[in-house]
Design a protein around this motif. Structure first.
Motif: not given
Length: 325
Positions: A3-13
């Motif tokens: 399973t290949r997942l894309t993680v899109l990060a925006t910051g936060g706690t």
């Protein structure tokens, strides 16, 4: 199959640092996505993760400037045959708004999961690692497709339409309304409370290049017509009232809003309550008002922006769109 997942990060706690395991204050958006994926690499999550840093900020600062590149990156990932799902890491303060916007503007062909944390990464009892592991579990499940954008917090899976933040502290900070949660998840298990509900996998709306100005007016004891006029400017294209009770307001404020509705500015009645279901009332048609139904004011604002951007301004057509949510 991996399973290949894309993680899109925006910051936060979830990417925040306090500098002390017991400090109350912290800095949101300090850990980059590559660093973060290295930290979770030893958890044995059973998925291949690749990450893109969209932003690394406090979610109070998130708006269209972040939504547009985030949306574009999510669309690209969903179009990639080698990607099986998308995870968005996000601060909790505006998480429900970003999740709802993505729910309106992304297809439901693959899982899309938004996840955050209530404690920074170096705090005692950091919840981010478990929430992230749970998000991987959900995004890896083919049954998560067809449910729209999902939010994973505190071992619960919420639909983007329903989820809202109800507490400033503690790891059980999110609830759903009118549906509570749509699933329960741990890093080792996942239970759904029903079948997928998105029969049409296409996006409901295209994300416009710019969003028209829609203001939220918060009703309170003493809220009057003068208060309305002070907050409505020449660029205002729509109004959402966070009304008392079932979307109510003082008669003086209502009379001014009726004038504005007659001038072609749509007015949506929502509720300032945590569980505020707002049905149409007999006077709505004459007043030119729209009932927000189960959407809270901040989500009602986003839906109204989408409708106005697409050229829908007739109250009856707007009401049909709200009824369909």
């Amino acid at each position: 199959m991996t399973t290949r997942l894309t993680v899109l990060a925006t910051g936060g706690t979830i990417a925040g640092i306090a500098g002390s395991a017991i400090a109350q204050d912290y800095r949101a958006g300090e850990i980059g996505i590559e660093d973060y994926l290295e930290r979770v690499g030893g958890l044995g999550l059973g998925a291949e993760l690749s990450g893109t840093q969209i932003a690394n900020i406090d979610s109070a600062d998130i708006g269209p400037a972040v939504w547009h590149p985030l949306h574009a990156a999510a669309l690209a990932a969903l179009d990639d045959e080698g990607c099986h799902g998308v995870i968005v890491t996000h601060g909790t303060d505006t998480l429900e708004e970003t999740a709802f916007l993505l729910d309106l503007t992304l297809p439901a062909t693959k899982p899309v999961v938004v996840v955050g944390a209530m404690r920074p990464a170096d705090a005692v009892g950091y919840d981010g690692l478990r929430n992230f592991a749970n998000a991987v579990r959900v995004a890896s499940d083919p049954q998560a497709a067809g449910r729209g954008v999902l939010v994973v917090m505190g071992d619960r899976v919420f639909a983007a339409r329903d989820v809202h933040k109800v507490r400033t502290r503690g790891t059980e900070a999110f609830r759903g309304f009118p549906r509570e949660s749509v699933g329960l998840v741990t890093p080792a298990s996942l239970e759904w409370f029903g079948a997928p509900w998105r029969s049409d996998s296409a996006a409901a709306y295209a994300l416009p290049d710019s969003l028209p100005e829609v203001v939220i007016l918060y009703a309170y004891a003493g809220f009057d017509g003068a208060s309305v006029r002070r907050q409505v400017g020449p660029e205002t294209r729509g109004i959402v009232v966070a009304g008392v009770g079932e979307g109510n307001m003082a008669e003086d404020a209502r009379s001014v809003l009726v004038e504005l509705a007659a001038q072609g500015i749509p007015v949506v009645r929502a509720s300032r309550l945590d569980e505020g279901l707002v049905d149409r009332e007999p006077e709505d048609e004459a007043n030119g008002f729209v009932a927000a139904r189960a959407l809270n004011p901040q989500k009602a604002r986003i839906l109204l922006q989408m409708l106005l951007a697409g050229g829908t301004s007739d109250p009856a057509a707007i009401q049909r769109a709200f009824d369909g949510r």
